[in-house]
Design a protein around this motif. Structure first.
Motif, PDB file in Angstrom:
ATOM      1  N   SER A   1      40.899 -49.499  46.350  1.00 31.83           N
ATOM      2  CA  SER A   1      39.866 -49.443  45.314  1.00 31.83           C
ATOM      3  C   SER A   1      39.470 -48.005  44.995  1.00 31.83           C
ATOM      4  CB  SER A   1      38.636 -50.237  45.769  1.00 31.83           C
ATOM      5  OG  SER A   1      37.622 -50.160  44.807  1.00 31.83           O
ATOM      6  N   ASP A   2      39.321 -47.148  46.038  1.00 32.40           N
ATOM      7  CA  ASP A   2      38.969 -45.740  45.814  1.00 32.40           C
ATOM      8  C   ASP A   2      40.074 -45.029  45.026  1.00 32.40           C
ATOM      9  OD1 ASP A   2      37.408 -45.346  49.073  1.00 32.40           O
ATOM     10  OD2 ASP A   2      36.636 -46.130  47.180  1.00 32.40           O
ATOM     11  N   GLU A   3      41.344 -45.296  45.393  1.00 35.03           N
ATOM     12  CA  GLU A   3      42.448 -44.662  44.681  1.00 35.03           C
ATOM     13  C   GLU A   3      42.475 -45.091  43.213  1.00 35.03           C
ATOM     14  OE1 GLU A   3      46.089 -45.336  46.708  1.00 35.03           O
ATOM     15  OE2 GLU A   3      45.354 -44.637  48.651  1.00 35.03           O
ATOM     16  N   LEU A   4      42.258 -46.384  42.979  1.00 34.70           N
ATOM     17  CA  LEU A   4      42.301 -46.876  41.602  1.00 34.70           C
ATOM     18  C   LEU A   4      41.130 -46.339  40.789  1.00 34.70           C
ATOM     19  CD1 LEU A   4      43.379 -50.557  42.264  1.00 34.70           C
ATOM     20  CD2 LEU A   4      44.739 -48.759  41.208  1.00 34.70           C
ATOM     21  N   ARG A   5      39.959 -46.191  41.411  1.00 35.18           N
ATOM     22  CA  ARG A   5      38.826 -45.611  40.687  1.00 35.18           C
ATOM     23  C   ARG A   5      39.113 -44.155  40.296  1.00 35.18           C
ATOM     24  NH1 ARG A   5      35.524 -48.771  44.191  1.00 35.18           N
ATOM     25  NH2 ARG A   5      35.352 -47.061  45.669  1.00 35.18           N
ATOM     26  N   GLN A   6      39.753 -43.404  41.201  1.00 39.27           N
ATOM     27  CA  GLN A   6      40.112 -42.025  40.887  1.00 39.27           C
ATOM     28  C   GLN A   6      41.146 -41.986  39.776  1.00 39.27           C
ATOM     29  OE1 GLN A   6      38.730 -39.234  42.091  1.00 39.27           O
ATOM     30  NE2 GLN A   6      39.966 -38.176  40.568  1.00 39.27           N
ATOM     31  N   GLN A   7      42.098 -42.933  39.842  1.00 37.87           N
ATOM     32  CA  GLN A   7      43.120 -43.019  38.789  1.00 37.87           C
ATOM     33  C   GLN A   7      42.477 -43.332  37.439  1.00 37.87           C
ATOM     34  OE1 GLN A   7      46.534 -45.421  39.852  1.00 37.87           O
ATOM     35  NE2 GLN A   7      46.753 -46.123  37.755  1.00 37.87           N
ATOM     36  N   ALA A   8      41.506 -44.250  37.429  1.00 30.59           N
ATOM     37  CA  ALA A   8      40.814 -44.591  36.189  1.00 30.59           C
ATOM     38  C   ALA A   8      40.029 -43.397  35.653  1.00 30.59           C
ATOM     39  CB  ALA A   8      39.889 -45.773  36.416  1.00 30.59           C
ATOM     40  N   SER A   9      39.418 -42.629  36.553  1.00 31.81           N
ATOM     41  CA  SER A   9      38.651 -41.455  36.141  1.00 31.81           C
ATOM     42  C   SER A   9      39.570 -40.424  35.488  1.00 31.81           C
ATOM     43  CB  SER A   9      37.939 -40.859  37.356  1.00 31.81           C
ATOM     44  OG  SER A   9      37.250 -39.691  37.005  1.00 31.81           O
ATOM     45  N   ASN A  10      40.751 -40.204  36.071  1.00 31.75           N
ATOM     46  CA  ASN A  10      41.711 -39.253  35.494  1.00 31.75           C
ATOM     47  C   ASN A  10      42.181 -39.729  34.119  1.00 31.75           C
ATOM     48  OD1 ASN A  10      41.488 -37.784  37.830  1.00 31.75           O
ATOM     49  ND2 ASN A  10      43.311 -38.652  38.795  1.00 31.75           N
ATOM     50  N   ALA A  11      42.457 -41.050  34.006  1.00 34.46           N
ATOM     51  CA  ALA A  11      42.915 -41.596  32.721  1.00 34.46           C
ATOM     52  C   ALA A  11      41.834 -41.448  31.656  1.00 34.46           C
ATOM     53  CB  ALA A  11      43.304 -43.065  32.896  1.00 34.46           C
ATOM     54  N   GLN A  12      40.590 -41.614  32.049  1.00 36.10           N
ATOM     55  CA  GLN A  12      39.489 -41.492  31.090  1.00 36.10           C
ATOM     56  C   GLN A  12      39.348 -40.047  30.604  1.00 36.10           C
ATOM     57  OE1 GLN A  12      35.720 -42.744  32.626  1.00 36.10           O
ATOM     58  NE2 GLN A  12      34.810 -42.994  30.605  1.00 36.10           N
ATOM     59  N   ALA A  13      39.465 -39.086  31.518  1.00 34.69           N
ATOM     60  CA  ALA A  13      39.369 -37.677  31.136  1.00 34.69           C
ATOM     61  C   ALA A  13      40.503 -37.297  30.166  1.00 34.69           C
ATOM     62  CB  ALA A  13      39.422 -36.796  32.381  1.00 34.69           C
TER      63      ALA A  13
END
Length: 794
Positions: free
Chosen positions: A163-175
């Protein structure tokens, strides 16, 4: 530019604008595709992160709910917790399937697949814990629950990491998505500005030319729009009719005049055989729907919709849902209302079936627990209510299920419920509700009767005990069963539904403890005993946590040489707040499913003490440990002893387990000699002793097939060995029997020299008792072990 006419110049300008537009469209399309892909990545990554977080929350909730289920005493709350537990499991599976559909990525997918086996086994263990707990196998369910905790933590930890990895991945995609959209906005602003300037230039130039044709163009556009609107309304109506052929659909004016309808509605009119003018309001009234046109139209004006369930009479005889929607055409037709009539008889039938399933028991067809709780709650809210709650449990019903099978058990439940219902109808007509609460438990809500309510309830309980205990003929098998009944009265015993149910349940268990097949009224003394029981239960739990239990050791001696040959570990409760003796808290722990915890505590403490003495160089011949006859999970016991032997490097021969004849016979009857857990322990070199020999069973055939190292003569025989000839003969017989099967005999409770000498003369091998030493704490037993010299008791 002189050779260009105004028209040609305008055409050249438009050609330039079109070229500019095509270039802009190409650029915008390329950017839109890039943005769309980045947006899909952003949405996908956010969805993955949210789903993984939901799976983590579901896993945590299941763990918490499972713990609450195991320690919740109230059965109603347990039912709610189990339902929440199942819901969390379904949500977990749903989120997991959605996660697989979206696409997790090869690395994370591999990690999740590796976790699948743990998740599947953990879910199976959780379901098994609940099944065991509902089958009253509390100790087994708690043991399995403790075993599955590491797997649960692993599942939650892995899901948390993903979950932490996917949240970081989502944050990068959003940026990244924000960066791309900002570039696109700047480019759009530039192209739009350029296009605007060009359009203004050519618009000013062509203004005069376009003005001349504007009027004619507007007329053509208006005519074309009218045709399009007409066709749209026709297409919309046709689409409604085609896609709702099962419904009767009709378009009407506000007055009810029919403008258009589908074939289903026309068939409806033919069946109605009406000679009335085609007004929808008159037709609906004739069909059995009493309506107020002004009220309906007012509601449609306010909300745009009116609907109602109706039951149509002759010649239709079905339930229908009638809906009237606001319809707003412009010029095509004068229709204002869209009306649909849908047959919902099948839906109503399904609703009734679901309601029956939710409120009635499938086997006996009596109201179930849910229905009974609702009725009970309603009765307790009435200010002038006066009723009794009769809680009935069939005695030893599980034995019938185990012996004859669940089909016989279900037939027996039907027969019992039939007898009870007939008796209640005969005695109290409609002033009762009989329900099956679950398993072999029934509840009766008996309203105020002509006699005193307590006398009336007593009379009913007596007759229920009588009719239920009469034999049943179930599938050519004659079956007999009794019942235990508890009675609580409203409002005398309680004014709340939950407490009233609890009081009746307590009274029922009081009846069981009084010998079964009887009844008992709730009293405050029952509640006080329960409170004392709960206090003792809490004290035992606290003592285990605080390690208030200690071991004393009673020496055992060879009667021929007076040498120390072993120690018996005896549990003692040392606390300033308690004064419980072993004969008080041990039977209580056995009765309430905590004895296995005490057995484990004693085994661990004895093995640790044995290891400590060995580390000091003190030789201990053998430590005897008592195992309760209520040991419910022998496999856990074997694993525990194996782990302690391995942990402390002990020799199995240095341990002896003392078991009663009851647990020995029960184990052999269940598993046979070869699969007996005592045989498994004996094969590890551990000594087996039968405690209180001769006090419980007359069958001695097991001694011929199971290797037993020692028989312990009960102190009751030793006390009477001098004055009672029968005790003397029994003692002599036990010694001869033990020697014949190769076992030694140890007498417990030896207190006088005369007893000791007589046992020596009979050939008894070993003894323990106050004549030699009482049970001593560790600091006082150590000198005896260091000395290890013969004692002179004669």
């Amino acid at each position: 530019m002189k050779f260009l006419t105004p028209s040609k110049l305008i055409l050249f300008g438009y050609a330039t604008l079109i070229s500019f537009l095509l270039i802009s469209i190409f650029i915008f399309k390329s950017n839109d595709e890039t943005i769309a892909k980045d947006y899909e990545k952003l949405v996908s990554s956010q969805s993955l992160a949210n789903l993984m977080q939901q799976m983590q929350v579901n896993a945590k909730n299941r763990s918490i709910l499972l713990s609450q289920i195991l320690y919740e005493k109230d059965p109603f709350i347990q039912d709610e917790l189990i339902q929440q537990f199942q819901i969390q499991g379904n949500l977990f599976i749903t989120h997991k399937l959605k996660l697989s559909e979206i696409g997790l990525g090869l690395d994370k997918l591999n990690r999740l697949n590796q976790l699948n086996e743990v998740i599947t086994k953990n879910s199976s263990r959780q379901q098994r814990v609940i099944v065991l707990y509902l089958d009253d196998k509390t100790s087994e369910s708690q043991g399995l629950y403790l075993e599955m905790l590491p797997y649960q933590r692993k599942v939650i930890s892995t899901l948390s990491g993903l979950s932490d990895e996917l949240r970081q991945q989502a944050s990068n995609a959003q940026a990244h998505y924000h960066h791309i959209t900002e570039q696109d906005e700047r480019l759009s602003a530039f192209l739009n500005a350029s296009l605007l300037v060009s359009m203004l230039f050519f618009a000013i130039y062509s203004f005069r030319q376009s003005k001349r044709t504007e009027k004619k163009l507007n007329d053509n556009v208006s005519e074309l729009n009218t045709q399009i609107e007409e066709q749209q309304h026709v297409n919309a109506m046709d689409a409604h009719i085609l896609h709702a052929v099962e419904q009767s659909i009709v378009l009407t004016t506000r007055k009810g005049e029919i403008v258009r309808s589908n074939p289903s509605f026309e068939l409806y009119l033919k069946q109605l055989r009406t000679d009335l003018p085609p007004s929808i309001w008159q037709i609906l009234n004739q069909a059995g729907l009493n309506i107020n046109r002004e009220q309906i139209c007012f509601q449609i004006d306010q909300t745009g919709l009116w609907q109602k369930e109706i039951q149509l009479g002759e010649p239709f005889n079905f339930y229908a849902l009638c809906e009237i929607n606001r319809f707003e055409p412009t010029k095509l037709i004068s229709a204002n209302l869209l009306i649909s009539i849908k047959n919902i008889s099948a839906l109503k039938e399904a609703q009734r079936a679901i309601e029956k399933q939710a409120n009635y028991d499938a086997i006996t067809e009596l109201p179930n627990r849910h229905s009974f709780q609702q009725r009970l709650a309603e009765q307790t809210k009435s200010s002038n209510a006066n009723f009794s709650l009769i809680y009935l449990d069939l005695d030893d019903f599980k034995n019938i299920n185990d012996r004859l099978g669940h089909d016989y058990g279900d037939e027996l439940l039907k027969a019992v419920s039939f007898r009870m219902q007939n008796l209640l109808l005969e005695l109290h007509l409609n002033r009762f509700q009989l329900s099956r609460i679950g398993g072999d438990e029934f509840a009766i809500l008996l309203e105020d009767c002509n006699k005193k309510l307590k006398d009336c309830s007593k009379n009913l309980a007596e007759q229920l005990v009588d009719i239920i205990s009469q034999p049943y003929n179930i599938q050519e098998e004659v079956v007999e069963i009794g019942c235990s009944i508890g009675i609580s009265i409203f409002p005398e015993h309680s004014q709340t539904a939950r407490q009233l149910m609890r009081n009746a349940d307590l009274a029922m268990y009081e009846a069981k403890h009084s010998g079964k097949n009887c009844f008992a009224f709730y009293t405050e003394e029952i509640n006080q005993r329960l409170e004392q029981k709960n206090i003792l239960l809490q004290n035992i739990e606290s003592a285990l946590l605080k390690k208030d239990f200690v071991l004393h050791y009673q020496p055992q001696y060879n009667l021929q040489t007076n040498e120390l040959i072993g120690l018996e570990a005896l549990i003692r409760w040392e606390s300033e707040d308690t004064c419980y003796r072993p004969n008080e808290f041990i039977p209580f722990a056995e009765e309430n499913g905590m004895i296995h915890l005490i057995d484990e505590y004693v085994i661990k403490l004895a093995c640790r003490q044995l290891h400590s003495w060995q580390e000091e160089g003190i030789k201990v011949p053998r430590i005897a440990i008592n195992i309760s006859s209520k040991q419910s999970n022998p496999e856990n016991l074997i694993n525990l002893i194996d782990s302690q032997i391995e942990k402390y490097g002990l020799n199995g021969k240095s341990l002896e387990l003392e078991v009663t004849e009851y647990s020995l016979i029960t184990n052999i009857e269940d598993k046979g000699f070869k699969e007996s857990w005592l045989t498994a322990l004996h094969n590890r070199g551990i000594h087996i002793a039968i405690d209180d020999f001769g006090t419980g069973y007359s069958s001695l055939s097991y001694l011929q097939n199971l290797r037993v190292d020692r028989l312990k003569i009960d102190r009751g025989f030793i006390n009477g060995i001098i004055t009672n000839k029968e005790s003397l003969l029994i003692t002599e017989s036990i010694i001869q029997l033990a020697h014949n099967v190769g076992a030694k005999v140890i007498a417990e409770g030896v207190e006088t020299k005369e007893q000791s000498q007589l046992l020596i003369n009979q050939g008894c091998d070993e003894a323990q008792g106050y004549l030699y030493n009482p049970a001593l704490p560790v600091d006082k037993i150590r000198p005896l072990l260091n000395q290890n010299s013969p004692v002179n008791c004669l």
